[in-house]
Structures are given as C-alpha cells and as structure tokens.
Enzyme design. Structure first.
Site, PDB file in Angstrom:
ATOM      1  N   ARG A  50       0.775  -1.136   0.054  1.00  0.00           N
ATOM      2  CA  ARG A  50      -0.030  -0.080  -0.215  1.00  0.00           C
ATOM      3  C   ARG A  50       0.883   1.093   0.172  1.00  0.00           C
ATOM      4  O   ARG A  50       0.652   2.293  -0.497  1.00  0.00           O
ATOM      5  CB  ARG A  50      -1.006   0.132   1.270  1.00  0.00           C
ATOM      6  CG  ARG A  50      -1.551   1.224   1.451  1.00  0.00           C
ATOM      7  CD  ARG A  50      -2.743   1.258   2.495  1.00  0.00           C
ATOM      8  NE  ARG A  50      -2.423   0.810   3.564  1.00  0.00           N
ATOM      9  CZ  ARG A  50      -1.413   1.081   4.599  1.00  0.00           C
ATOM     10  NH1 ARG A  50      -1.130   2.343   4.592  1.00  0.00           N
ATOM     11  NH2 ARG A  50      -1.480   0.672   5.584  1.00  0.00           N
ATOM     12  N   TYR A 102     -16.801  16.987 -15.230  1.00  0.00           N
ATOM     13  CA  TYR A 102     -17.288  15.422 -15.355  1.00  0.00           C
ATOM     14  C   TYR A 102     -18.238  15.137 -14.261  1.00  0.00           C
ATOM     15  O   TYR A 102     -17.993  15.730 -13.274  1.00  0.00           O
ATOM     16  CB  TYR A 102     -15.891  14.436 -15.279  1.00  0.00           C
ATOM     17  CG  TYR A 102     -16.272  13.009 -14.953  1.00  0.00           C
ATOM     18  CD1 TYR A 102     -16.939  12.346 -15.885  1.00  0.00           C
ATOM     19  CD2 TYR A 102     -15.745  12.415 -14.051  1.00  0.00           C
ATOM     20  CE1 TYR A 102     -17.583  11.039 -15.551  1.00  0.00           C
ATOM     21  CE2 TYR A 102     -16.024  11.334 -13.429  1.00  0.00           C
ATOM     22  CZ  TYR A 102     -16.863  10.448 -14.390  1.00  0.00           C
ATOM     23  OH  TYR A 102     -17.232   9.211 -14.051  1.00  0.00           O
ATOM     24  N   ASP A 174      -7.602  18.604 -14.920  1.00  0.00           N
ATOM     25  CA  ASP A 174      -7.868  17.044 -15.438  1.00  0.00           C
ATOM     26  C   ASP A 174      -7.203  17.203 -16.710  1.00  0.00           C
ATOM     27  O   ASP A 174      -7.985  17.833 -17.564  1.00  0.00           O
ATOM     28  CB  ASP A 174      -9.321  16.912 -15.171  1.00  0.00           C
ATOM     29  CG  ASP A 174      -9.654  15.457 -15.689  1.00  0.00           C
ATOM     30  OD1 ASP A 174      -8.970  14.828 -16.458  1.00  0.00           O
ATOM     31  OD2 ASP A 174     -10.770  15.099 -14.992  1.00  0.00           O
ATOM     32  N   LYS A 199      -9.003   5.500 -19.678  1.00  0.00           N
ATOM     33  CA  LYS A 199      -9.279   6.184 -20.796  1.00  0.00           C
ATOM     34  C   LYS A 199      -7.941   6.255 -21.906  1.00  0.00           C
ATOM     35  O   LYS A 199      -7.403   5.051 -21.917  1.00  0.00           O
ATOM     36  CB  LYS A 199      -9.783   7.666 -20.875  1.00  0.00           C
ATOM     37  CG  LYS A 199     -10.568   7.909 -19.540  1.00  0.00           C
ATOM     38  CD  LYS A 199     -11.885   7.139 -19.594  1.00  0.00           C
ATOM     39  CE  LYS A 199     -12.885   7.752 -18.797  1.00  0.00           C
ATOM     40  NZ  LYS A 199     -12.870   7.323 -17.384  1.00  0.00           N
TER      41      LYS A 199
END
Length: 394
Positions: A50, A102, A174, A199
C-alpha cells in the site's frame, strides 16, 4: 532518459525499459503485499505494497516524467485520484471548479466535499474575469478540466495558473482528454495534473486506473500521505496494463485524432445536427486557445441532435461505435451524457450548462474514419426515414 528524444520515443525508452535483474523488456509484476526486512534498525525501500510497490512505482515514475513533474501517483480509479487530490483541502476552504465538469467530479464536490465543510463555486473557466471574480478570501484551488466534459470548452491553463499564483492558490488540471502527448499542464503553470488512466493512457477498455502528477516535492509529500492513508492504490496487474497502453499512446492518439477531425467536419454539415462541439473546428470559440496550449484537438467530440427521440433512434441504428460509458479506447465509444457520465448532475443543472437530452459524446477509436462516417450516414438516413414516416402518419 534524455530530453533530446521526441515524446514518441520517450514513451518506449525510459529507466524501466529493461529489468536490471533479468534483462526482461517488460516491467515485472510484483504481487507481494509485504517485504522481508533484513534489519530491525534499517528497513528497505519497500515494506508494504500500500505504501510502495515496485510495479506501481514504475508507472508513477513514467507518468511523472511524461508530464514533466517531480512525482507521480497511481490510484485505483480516476475518481480515486481526483477525490484524494480534493482532500488536500480542509473545512472552511473554498474551491473554484470548471462549470461543465465530469459528472463524477461534480458528485464529489457537491455531495461529499460539502459534507466536510469545503465550499465550492462552479464557473465558466473560459471567462477569465469570471474566474477571478469567483475567488474568495478562503479560496485554495482553481480546478480546471480542459477540454471540458462533455461540451469541449477550452480553458486557458497558463492564464488561469497566473490568476491562481496572484491569489496564492493552487491550480489542478484534469488532463484526461488530452494526455501528456498533446498537453502538459505543469509546463503551463499548473501545480497538479490528473488523469483517468482508464481512458487514453491505457486505451483498451480493460482496466480502471487513475494518475496524478505534482509539480513540486512539498505538494507531492502531502498527496503521498493521503494516498497512503486512504489506500486507494492501483493494483499491480492494472499498473502493468497502463504501462503497456502508454507505449502505444502516440500512434493511437494520432489515428484517433485524425479521424475525429474528419468526423467533426462531416457532422457539422449535417442538417439534422444542431451543434458540434470540437476544438479542432475553426469556428470553436476557443480554437486558438487550444492551438496555443496543446499539440492537437484530441479525439473526443460532442454533437447535438434535435431531441431525445431522434437520439434514441440514431443510437439504435449505429453499428460500429460501442454505446457505453467511458472513452479513450481502441474502439469508438458513443455516450449519452444526460444518462451516463453526467447522470449525477440534476437535470436543471445539466440544462443550465447546455447538456441537453439530445447531446451525444463520441470518443473516436482506431476504426477507419471512412467506415465510421458511412455508419453515421446510414444511421442518420434511418432516423430521417422514421421521422418522415411519422410525419406522414400525422
């Protein structure tokens, strides 16, 4: 890796191109969750996955280099990256956000951050005066999405970053639609860049991932503390898939973008289309801004039919594009923002922003542009025939 190489070459040639232990030309997938320590007094670089994992670390270093930042971070999704970045702020802070952002980011801002006392203002970031007027005494962040989703508005990253610095606030961008191949916000003054790596970066509709890159080490340390605390890290198999996708980013973006330009010009001449939103069209309001800050208009465009009924018939008659959530894949994907990406946004808010029930968003894939245009043409013909038939009945 030398900066003298072009971006295309740097996608393939970096410090991780060869495994130093075996000579393998693919980054090893290290599934270990924990790592043996050889001393009580001196722990090794890795202790628990982690906190740090060599496979994830390779991706984080690659994206940091491509974006021109100091440190990268890989998260379990684009929204995990965005949400963690938002949580750099505290109760009483205020953030200014791109208006047609978004839907997932809208939901995070309006349904989560507000519960923790973080205030927000949505603003049309193509209007620099409006951006500056939205800044308050407690503003800490200008959050930019450019081109915006789904109306492809283009915000001037350099100008907004200057406004932010003038007021002592951060600029986050973004960069999902553009990727560092076409646009590098940190070079334009931004402090942090975000990606849904699901994406274009991964590019094959086979993984969910998020990335962040910071400009300076201090912000990086703060973001790392949150990443380690929340633990929304990217799994090693997904990290490897994103790295594999990045290797072909330039050739995919070039093909998809070239096709998007052809399709946008086709659509703008269709009588049944009310509007086409694409920064590659010279009539786009921010066409010159896009040309000034990016190396292309990208492979995503939106277009508007007369109404939801026509949209439904058009989708039913399309054969090539996948009708689905998401974008940036090898296959063309057509989405319905009102019921997909922006379903979290109330109807009145969608309509106020211009996200109508007749709006479709197209992410152009690697199919031949001529085949896609033929498919669109036959779908339009079917819609027109059905419309004429209904008119005849009346």
């Amino acid at each position: 890796m030398s900066d003298s190489y072009t971006f295309d070459t740097r996608l393939l040639h970096n410090k991780h191109k060869i495994d130093p232990t075996t000579g393998g030309v693919s980054v090893p997938i290290q599934h270990a969750s924990t790592f043996h320590q050889h001393s009580v007094d001196h722990f090794g670089k890795y202790d628990y996955s982690r906190s740090l994992n060599p496979t994830r670390e390779a991706l984080e270093e690659i994206i940091a280099e491509l974006e021109g930042g100091t440190r990268g971070f890989a998260f379990s999704s684009g929204m995990a990256a965005i949400s963690t970045a938002f949580l750099l702020f505290s109760q009483g802070d205020h953030i200014v956000v791109t208006e047609d952002v978004y839907g997932g980011s809208y939901r995070m801002v309006t349904q989560v951050l507000n519960r923790f006392g973080i205030e927000h203002t949505f603003v049309d970031m193509t209007d620099l005066d409006a951006v500056e007027k939205a800044i308050k005494h407690n503003t800490k962040l200008l959050y930019v999405e450019t081109p915006s989703n789904p109306l492809l508005k283009v915000s001037d990253i350099q100008a907004i970053s200057k406004i932010a610095k003038k007021h002592g606030v951060y600029t986050f961008v973004d960069n999902t639609f553009m990727t560092p191949y076409l646009q590098r916000p940190l070079e334009l003054g931004a402090d942090l860049v975000l990606h849904s790596a699901t994406k274009f970066l991964s590019g094959h509709s086979d993984t969910v991932a998020g990335l962040a890159v910071v400009k300076n080490e201090d912000l990086g340390n703060k973001l790392y503390s949150l990443q380690n605390s929340f633990g929304a890290i990217l799994g090693v198999q997904d990290a490897w898939l994103v790295m594999r996708g990045i290797k072909t980013l330039s050739v995919r973006m070039n093909q998809s973008q070239d096709s998007a330009v052809k399709i946008a010009h086709f659509l703008k001449n269709k009588p049944s289309i009310k509007n086409v939103y694409y920064p590659g069209l010279s009539e786009h309001p921010q066409y010159h801004v896009q040309r000034g800050q990016a190396e292309g208009p990208g492979a995503v465009l939106s277009f508007e039919l007369e109404n939801a009924e026509q949209l439904k018939r058009f989708i039913e008659n399309l054969k090539l594009p996948v009708f689905a959530v998401s974008l940036g894949a090898v296959e063309s994907i057509i989405s319905y923002p009102a019921k997909m990406s922006h379903a979290a946004m109330p109807e009145d808010e969608r309509k106020r922003r211009g996200i109508s029930d007749g709006l479709l968003r197209l992410s152009v894939g690697l199919e031949n542009a001529h085949d896609l245009i033929k498919d669109f043409e036959q779908a339009f013909l079917s819609v027109n025939k059905q419309s004429a038939y209904k008119e005849g009945i009346r």
